[in-house]
Design a protein around this motif. Structure first.
Motif, mmCIF file in Angstrom:
data_model
loop_
_atom_site.group_PDB
_atom_site.id
_atom_site.type_symbol
_atom_site.label_atom_id
_atom_site.label_comp_id
_atom_site.label_asym_id
_atom_site.label_seq_id
_atom_site.Cartn_x
_atom_site.Cartn_y
_atom_site.Cartn_z
ATOM 1 N N TRP A 122 -40.566 -62.242 3.733
ATOM 2 C CA TRP A 122 -41.478 -61.676 5.028
ATOM 3 C C TRP A 122 -42.888 -61.251 4.892
ATOM 4 O O TRP A 122 -43.664 -61.545 5.537
ATOM 5 N N GLY A 123 -43.438 -60.868 3.661
ATOM 6 C CA GLY A 123 -44.713 -60.740 3.287
ATOM 7 C C GLY A 123 -45.368 -62.083 3.348
ATOM 8 O O GLY A 123 -46.650 -62.247 4.080
ATOM 9 N N ALA A 172 -45.034 -55.240 1.187
ATOM 10 C CA ALA A 172 -43.891 -56.319 0.794
ATOM 11 C C ALA A 172 -43.971 -56.607 -0.484
ATOM 12 O O ALA A 172 -43.042 -56.654 -1.486
ATOM 13 N N PHE A 173 -45.157 -57.174 -1.015
ATOM 14 C CA PHE A 173 -45.417 -57.751 -2.310
ATOM 15 C C PHE A 173 -45.298 -56.807 -3.462
ATOM 16 O O PHE A 173 -44.715 -57.022 -4.409
ATOM 17 N N THR A 174 -45.735 -55.479 -3.261
ATOM 18 C CA THR A 174 -45.622 -54.711 -4.226
ATOM 19 C C THR A 174 -43.974 -54.173 -4.733
ATOM 20 O O THR A 174 -43.664 -54.041 -5.689
ATOM 21 N N ARG A 176 -47.741 -60.859 -7.561
ATOM 22 C CA ARG A 176 -48.722 -60.759 -8.441
ATOM 23 C C ARG A 176 -50.005 -61.622 -7.896
ATOM 24 O O ARG A 176 -51.177 -61.234 -7.675
ATOM 25 N N TYR A 177 -49.566 -62.844 -7.420
ATOM 26 C CA TYR A 177 -50.482 -63.853 -6.822
ATOM 27 C C TYR A 177 -51.193 -63.381 -5.640
ATOM 28 O O TYR A 177 -52.456 -63.259 -5.550
ATOM 29 N N TYR A 178 -50.429 -62.886 -4.509
ATOM 30 C CA TYR A 178 -50.889 -62.440 -3.511
ATOM 31 C C TYR A 178 -51.455 -61.036 -3.624
ATOM 32 O O TYR A 178 -52.589 -60.789 -2.837
#
Length: 392
Positions: free
Chosen positions: A199-200, A218-220, A233-235
């Motif tokens: 989704w992120g 979302a990535f967190t 971590r990349y985003y």
């Protein structure tokens, strides 16, 4: 039909007839010559009986019995058949059948084939086949998505359906529709971290590559799972870069590359980001170090090349120094579970399983449900036990 082709076909037909008729003729001739030879032998034997009788070697009764036996054998021979007899019938039938075969084939082709059809080279046939394939009806993806949308309207709790819809819209470049479909999937899955990460990523694509606040959240959420942590971590590092924290983004990507498996598909992209960001800062990538104080992959490669002629003792001393720096940092920052795991792996490489066991124990205290850490701890404990037993 082309005259040259017609001549070639006639020639091939004659050759085929010859290949069928010659064996029949030879077989008949061999049969007749064999019977004639046997008849001549029997006649010689009759003359020999008369000579033996005259010399007194055979009695009259013996000579008569021998003549009767030879006469029986002569009668058993197949005499040459007259034309039209039953003996010649099979040969005649076979010959006529062979001669009629090509005419029957031509008549069949004239009735069922297309002798007037013009020649068509292979290139033209291939082009025609491609044209037919292109003209063949294909499934309408838009129609399929419309049907799926109608299905989801009636069954809004179909998680698999929403995922299919989201991924299909993403491939088509319909990012807003993909984001909306992923939102439904996230809610239905109970915020499963891999779906949240998808989704992120869709939100980033919808924002033309910008990591929005919603995408950061979302990535967190995916940082806690090993399978989704690298993407998160990349985003999140990309978000730092976009917010102006270039050094922080570079450091995050260096740390990510250091933790990456050597065969990770995404590792080349991270290395490219490191090179671009380091170049923008005027920094040599070979001099970069991870947050733990250990050299980055580029630095390790440069060091390995520079110390290629060093002795094993010198290289081991260098590794021990790097591991010592990591251990010292973890004493000050004991909450770094990844750091403790990396320290445990380093000690295992150095063949110090007792220290590796202690490092993995610290990591397990911070993340007791991690299966990989449990397996690594057990392996280190087993190796340490064997080492202690050998020392006794």
């Amino acid at each position: 039909m082309n005259i040259g082709l017609a001549i070639a076909l006639v020639g091939l037909t004659m050759l085929a007839l010859a290949m069928l008729l010659v064996p029949l003729l030879l077989r008949r001739q061999r049969g007749e010559s064999r019977e004639a030879y046997n008849l001549a032998v029997y006649r010689d034997q009759l003359g020999e009986i008369d000579r033996d009788l005259a010399r007194g070697l055979l009695s009259a009764e013996q000579a008569e019995a021998a003549r009767a036996e030879i006469g029986r054998r002569i009668l058993a021979l197949s005499a040459p058949a007259a034309p039209g007899s039953a003996a010649t019938t099979p040969f005649a039938v076979a010959t006529i059948s062979v001669l009629l075969l090509p005419f029957a084939a031509w008549l069949l082709y004239a009735r069922l084939g297309s002798p007037a059809l013009p020649d068509q080279p292979f290139a033209e046939r291939a082009a025609a086949a491609r044209a037919v394939a292109e003209a063949a009806p294909r499934p309408d993806l838009a129609e399929a998505l419309a049907k799926l949308s109608a299905h989801l309207t009636e069954h809004p709790d179909d998680l698999t359906g929403w995922l299919i819809m989201a991924r299909a819209e993403l491939r088509l470049g319909h990012y807003p529709q993909s984001v909306e479909a992923y939102r439904h999937a996230v809610d239905l899955s109970g915020h499963r971290v891999d779906i949240v990460g998808d989704w992120g990523e869709a939100q980033v694509l919808m924002a033309d590559g910008t990591v929005t606040p919603a995408a950061r959240e979302a990535f967190t959420a995916g940082l806690g799972e090993p399978a989704t942590a690298p993407r998160s971590r990349y985003y999140l590092a990309l978000a730092q870069l976009q917010q102006g924290d270039t050094k922080g983004a570079l450091q995050a990507w260096v740390d990510l590359a250091a933790d990456a498996p050597a065969d990770a598909e995404w590792l080349p992209l991270v290395r490219q980001r490191i090179a671009e960001t380091a170049g923008s800062l005027g920094v040599d990538p070979a001099g970069l170090k991870t947050s733990s104080g250990m050299p980055s992959q580029a630095a390790v490669a440069a060091t390995a090349q520079a110390t290629a002629n060093s002795s094993p003792e010198e290289r081991r001393a260098m590794i021990l120094a790097m591991v010592g720096n990591l251990a010292a940092r973890l004493e000050k920052e004991p909450g770094d579970v990844e750091g403790w795991a990396r320290l445990g792996r380093s000690y295992m490489v150095l063949n110090q399983p007792d220290k590796a066991r202690e490092a993995y124990a610290h990591a397990l205290k911070l993340k007791p449900d991690d299966v990989a850490l449990k397996q690594a701890f057990e392996a280190a404990q087993s190796a340490a036990g064997k080492s202690e037993g050998a020392a006794k």
